[in-house]
Scaffold this motif. Structure first.
Motif, mmCIF file in Angstrom:
data_model
loop_
_atom_site.group_PDB
_atom_site.id
_atom_site.type_symbol
_atom_site.label_atom_id
_atom_site.label_comp_id
_atom_site.label_asym_id
_atom_site.label_seq_id
_atom_site.Cartn_x
_atom_site.Cartn_y
_atom_site.Cartn_z
ATOM 1 N N LEU A 1 -9.616 -0.925 4.974
ATOM 2 C CA LEU A 1 -8.567 -1.481 4.195
ATOM 3 C C LEU A 1 -7.617 -2.160 4.902
ATOM 4 O O LEU A 1 -6.767 -3.055 4.733
ATOM 5 C CB LEU A 1 -7.750 -0.286 3.225
ATOM 6 N N ARG A 2 -7.611 -1.645 6.389
ATOM 7 C CA ARG A 2 -6.821 -2.060 7.383
ATOM 8 C C ARG A 2 -6.861 -3.667 7.548
ATOM 9 O O ARG A 2 -5.609 -4.214 7.432
ATOM 10 C CB ARG A 2 -7.032 -1.578 8.583
ATOM 11 N N THR A 3 -7.913 -4.492 7.543
ATOM 12 C CA THR A 3 -7.784 -5.702 7.532
ATOM 13 C C THR A 3 -8.092 -6.384 6.283
ATOM 14 O O THR A 3 -8.454 -7.704 6.009
ATOM 15 C CB THR A 3 -8.879 -6.157 8.344
ATOM 16 N N ARG A 4 -7.978 -5.892 4.957
ATOM 17 C CA ARG A 4 -8.015 -6.214 3.853
ATOM 18 C C ARG A 4 -6.748 -6.498 3.222
ATOM 19 O O ARG A 4 -6.029 -5.713 2.691
ATOM 20 C CB ARG A 4 -8.828 -5.246 2.880
ATOM 21 N N ARG B 1 0.738 -1.248 -0.231
ATOM 22 C CA ARG B 1 0.124 0.042 0.080
ATOM 23 C C ARG B 1 0.726 0.955 -0.010
ATOM 24 O O ARG B 1 0.608 1.983 -0.597
ATOM 25 C CB ARG B 1 -0.961 0.070 1.136
ATOM 26 N N GLN C 1 -10.637 -11.824 4.267
ATOM 27 C CA GLN C 1 -10.909 -10.826 5.137
ATOM 28 C C GLN C 1 -12.565 -10.901 5.954
ATOM 29 O O GLN C 1 -13.378 -11.632 5.525
ATOM 30 C CB GLN C 1 -11.350 -9.481 3.845
ATOM 31 N N VAL D 1 -5.412 4.442 7.355
ATOM 32 C CA VAL D 1 -5.498 2.915 6.907
ATOM 33 C C VAL D 1 -5.154 2.127 8.352
ATOM 34 O O VAL D 1 -5.854 1.419 8.948
ATOM 35 C CB VAL D 1 -4.892 2.106 6.012
ATOM 36 N N TYR D 2 -3.828 2.849 8.775
ATOM 37 C CA TYR D 2 -3.216 1.909 9.833
ATOM 38 C C TYR D 2 -3.346 2.526 11.274
ATOM 39 O O TYR D 2 -2.938 2.043 12.195
ATOM 40 C CB TYR D 2 -1.661 1.565 9.548
#
Lengths: 186, 121
Positions: B51-54, A35, A108, A142-143
């Protein structure tokens, strides 16, 4: 062995223990590297370099955070260095490197409100961002890394990190919701 | 505030209201257009969190390559440590020999000077 035991053993130089930590975090770390870099080739280099750096620095890791969180910071730092070096040595523009990501939806937890297609579109839009902006939005949105940690790993000030995040969100919004993209809005 | 001024502040309004964007927040409360835009930003940030866990699956073989690279690095590190410690040992041995020789030389000289003084007197 649980993570704390593996970290303790790895800190004492146990390679097997460190290898097990690598196995447990590999997909997660690779995903972050992919990413951050926006393409598979750079992600491979970044993920390998990140684990090498982690092995060299494992003695300094006190275990206050999870090993994966520590790896996020190392990966962010490695990716930042890698992208800077890459920009210096290659002539082609970095901003539009888009390669299809092989994502595994079956791994997922399926999001209740968003379709897989929508998330793929967001992932593709992320890849279209200039690397400097993409890094910010990946690490923060995202993180969930705090601005302070991001600024430290990227070697920039906290206000600069906030400004870049701001720009990155605007650019993403434009990519996803501007006219033309509206038909596919996520 | 005008809509175009507020539009520039919307990306940070997603994270909450503070003194820098309070006026923008007030504008949004009574402007449908800006409310729509803010909703888009909120949705964007929510989706980014998802998206973190994708996870993205790496190519098969990359894990093995990485473990092999770690093995090489660890071996190189071990060899370097061994060479360094051997160098230190050799340097220590050479240093000790030189120091012993120098001491012996000094003692021999001082004895010789003492003998010459005795002869002269």
């Amino acid at each position: 062995m649980d993570e704390a035991e593996l970290i303790g053993a790895a800190r004492s130089g146990d390679r097997e223990a460190f290898d097990e930590l690598v196995r447990r975090t590999f997909v997660d770390t690779f995903t972050l590297a992919r990413r951050l870099t926006g393409n598979e080739e750079d992600a491979r280099d970044v993920v390998q370099e990140s684990y090498l750096r982690a092995w060299r620095a494992i003695g300094k890791f006190r275990g206050e955070a999870q090993f994966s969180t520590w790896m996020y910071r190392i990966t962010a730092n490695t990716a930042s260095t890698h992208l800077r070096r890459r920009k210096r040595h290659r002539a082609e523009p970095l901003d539009n490197v888009v390669e299809p990501a092989e994502e595994r939806p079956e791994l997922q937890p399926s999001p209740a409100v968003e379709s897989v297609d929508s998330l793929q579109r967001i992932g593709a839009a992320l890849d279209e961002l200039p690397p400097k902006l993409r890094v910010l939005v990946v690490l923060k949105d995202v993180y969930g890394l705090p601005h302070e940690a991001i600024a430290e790993e990227l070697g920039i000030s906290v206000p600069a990190a906030k400004v870049r995040l701001h720009r990155a969100r605007r650019k993403l919004r434009d990519l996803l919701y501007e006219e033309g993209a509206e038909a596919h809005a996520v | 505030m005008r809509c175009d001024e507020v539009a520039a502040l919307l990306p940070s309004l997603v994270d909450g209201v503070d003194e820098t964007n309070l006026a923008a927040e007030r504008h949004v409360q009574r402007c449908l257009r800006c409310q729509t835009d803010l909703v888009r930003y909120r949705k964007l940030v929510r989706n980014l969190e998802l998206l973190r866990t994708r996870y993205i699956e790496p190519n098969p073989g990359l894990l093995a390559e990485t473990l092999a690279a770690l093995s090489d690095a660890a071996e190189r590190g071990a060899v370097r440590t061994l060479v360094t410690s051997r160098r230190l040992a050799y340097a220590g041995a050479i240093g000790g020999t030189v120091a012993t020789a120098a001491t012996a030389l000094l003692i021999a000289r001082s004895r010789r000077r003492g003998a010459l003084r005795v002869l002269a007197s």
